[in-house]
Scaffold this motif. Structure first.
Motif, PDB file in Angstrom:
ATOM      1  N   THR A  19       0.858  -1.178   0.000  1.00 20.71           N
ATOM      2  CA  THR A  19       0.000   0.000   0.000  1.00 20.71           C
ATOM      3  C   THR A  19       0.895   1.229   0.000  1.00 20.71           C
ATOM      4  N   PRO A  20       0.565   2.218  -0.813  1.00 18.22           N
ATOM      5  CA  PRO A  20       1.368   3.440  -0.792  1.00 18.22           C
ATOM      6  C   PRO A  20       1.314   4.094   0.582  1.00 18.22           C
ATOM      7  N   GLY A  21       2.397   4.708   0.973  1.00 22.12           N
ATOM      8  CA  GLY A  21       2.450   5.361   2.274  1.00 22.12           C
ATOM      9  C   GLY A  21       1.755   6.705   2.273  1.00 22.12           C
ATOM     10  N   ASP A  22       1.777   7.376   1.152  1.00 27.06           N
ATOM     11  CA  ASP A  22       1.180   8.700   1.060  1.00 27.06           C
ATOM     12  C   ASP A  22       0.810   8.939  -0.401  1.00 27.06           C
ATOM     13  N   VAL A  23      -0.142   9.806  -0.607  1.00 27.04           N
ATOM     14  CA  VAL A  23      -0.541  10.149  -1.975  1.00 27.04           C
ATOM     15  C   VAL A  23      -0.531  11.660  -2.134  1.00 27.04           C
ATOM     16  N   PHE A  24      -0.277  12.089  -3.342  1.00 29.20           N
ATOM     17  CA  PHE A  24      -0.248  13.509  -3.645  1.00 29.20           C
ATOM     18  C   PHE A  24      -1.227  13.794  -4.767  1.00 29.20           C
ATOM     19  N   SER A  64     -10.865  17.092  -9.415  1.00 24.88           N
ATOM     20  CA  SER A  64     -10.024  16.178 -10.197  1.00 24.88           C
ATOM     21  C   SER A  64      -9.698  16.762 -11.561  1.00 24.88           C
ATOM     22  N   ILE A  65      -8.649  16.213 -12.145  1.00 27.54           N
ATOM     23  CA  ILE A  65      -8.313  16.564 -13.528  1.00 27.54           C
ATOM     24  C   ILE A  65      -9.291  15.834 -14.434  1.00 27.54           C
ATOM     25  N   ASN A  66      -9.906  16.574 -15.343  1.00 29.81           N
ATOM     26  CA  ASN A  66     -10.708  15.951 -16.384  1.00 29.81           C
ATOM     27  C   ASN A  66      -9.967  16.121 -17.711  1.00 29.81           C
ATOM     28  N   GLN A  88      -3.830  11.464 -12.297  1.00 31.17           N
ATOM     29  CA  GLN A  88      -5.109  11.531 -11.582  1.00 31.17           C
ATOM     30  C   GLN A  88      -5.599  10.125 -11.226  1.00 31.17           C
ATOM     31  N   LYS A  89      -5.541   9.202 -12.183  1.00 34.39           N
ATOM     32  CA  LYS A  89      -6.008   7.832 -11.940  1.00 34.39           C
ATOM     33  C   LYS A  89      -5.135   7.130 -10.911  1.00 34.39           C
ATOM     34  N   GLN A  90      -3.840   7.352 -10.964  1.00 34.04           N
ATOM     35  CA  GLN A  90      -2.934   6.754  -9.979  1.00 34.04           C
ATOM     36  C   GLN A  90      -3.240   7.295  -8.585  1.00 34.04           C
ATOM     37  N   TYR A  91      -3.492   8.584  -8.498  1.00 35.18           N
ATOM     38  CA  TYR A  91      -3.856   9.208  -7.227  1.00 35.18           C
ATOM     39  C   TYR A  91      -5.122   8.562  -6.667  1.00 35.18           C
ATOM     40  N   GLU A  92      -6.144   8.431  -7.515  1.00 35.77           N
ATOM     41  CA  GLU A  92      -7.412   7.852  -7.069  1.00 35.77           C
ATOM     42  C   GLU A  92      -7.229   6.405  -6.603  1.00 35.77           C
TER      43      GLU A  92
END
Length: 107
Positions: A19-24, A64-66, A88-92
């Motif tokens: 699991t990622p530790g943090d997201v930006f 979000s970015i569209n 954006q998708k990676q962030y989500e």
């Protein structure tokens, strides 16, 4: 800490638990680019056609970015629209993985 796997199945299981530790949020990346290039929020608003409120909320991580914003960012920052959409998708996805992990730990 060195990880040693005895089987491919064991390695796949471990990889699925990562699991990622943090997201930006992508807005943070855009803010960094703006700062590095001396671009102001008003410049993004003027060049993108989006209103000030939307851009402000995006930069705060609340929108979000569209596709249209990704294309505008490509024009303004010369960074491909596909990059912004993938970001954006990676962030989500990472945000959801963190939430799922927290739910599992809580139960």
């Amino acid at each position: 800490m060195k990880l040693v796997f005895t089987t491919l199945r064991e390695m796949k299981h471990y990889a699925n638990e990562m699991t990622p530790g943090d997201v930006f949020h992508p807005g943070e990346i855009v803010k960094d680019e703006m700062e590095a290039r001396g671009i102001k929020q008003a410049d993004i608003v003027a060049a993108s056609g989006f209103n000030k409120s939307f851009i402000s909320l995006f930069l705060k991580g609340e929108r979000s970015i569209n596709i249209n914003l990704a294309i505008a960012l490509e024009t303004i920052l010369s960074i491909k629209a596909e990059f912004w959409i993938r970001l954006q998708k990676q962030y989500e996805m990472n945000k959801e993985l963190i939430e799922l992990r927290q739910k599992r730990l809580a139960s």
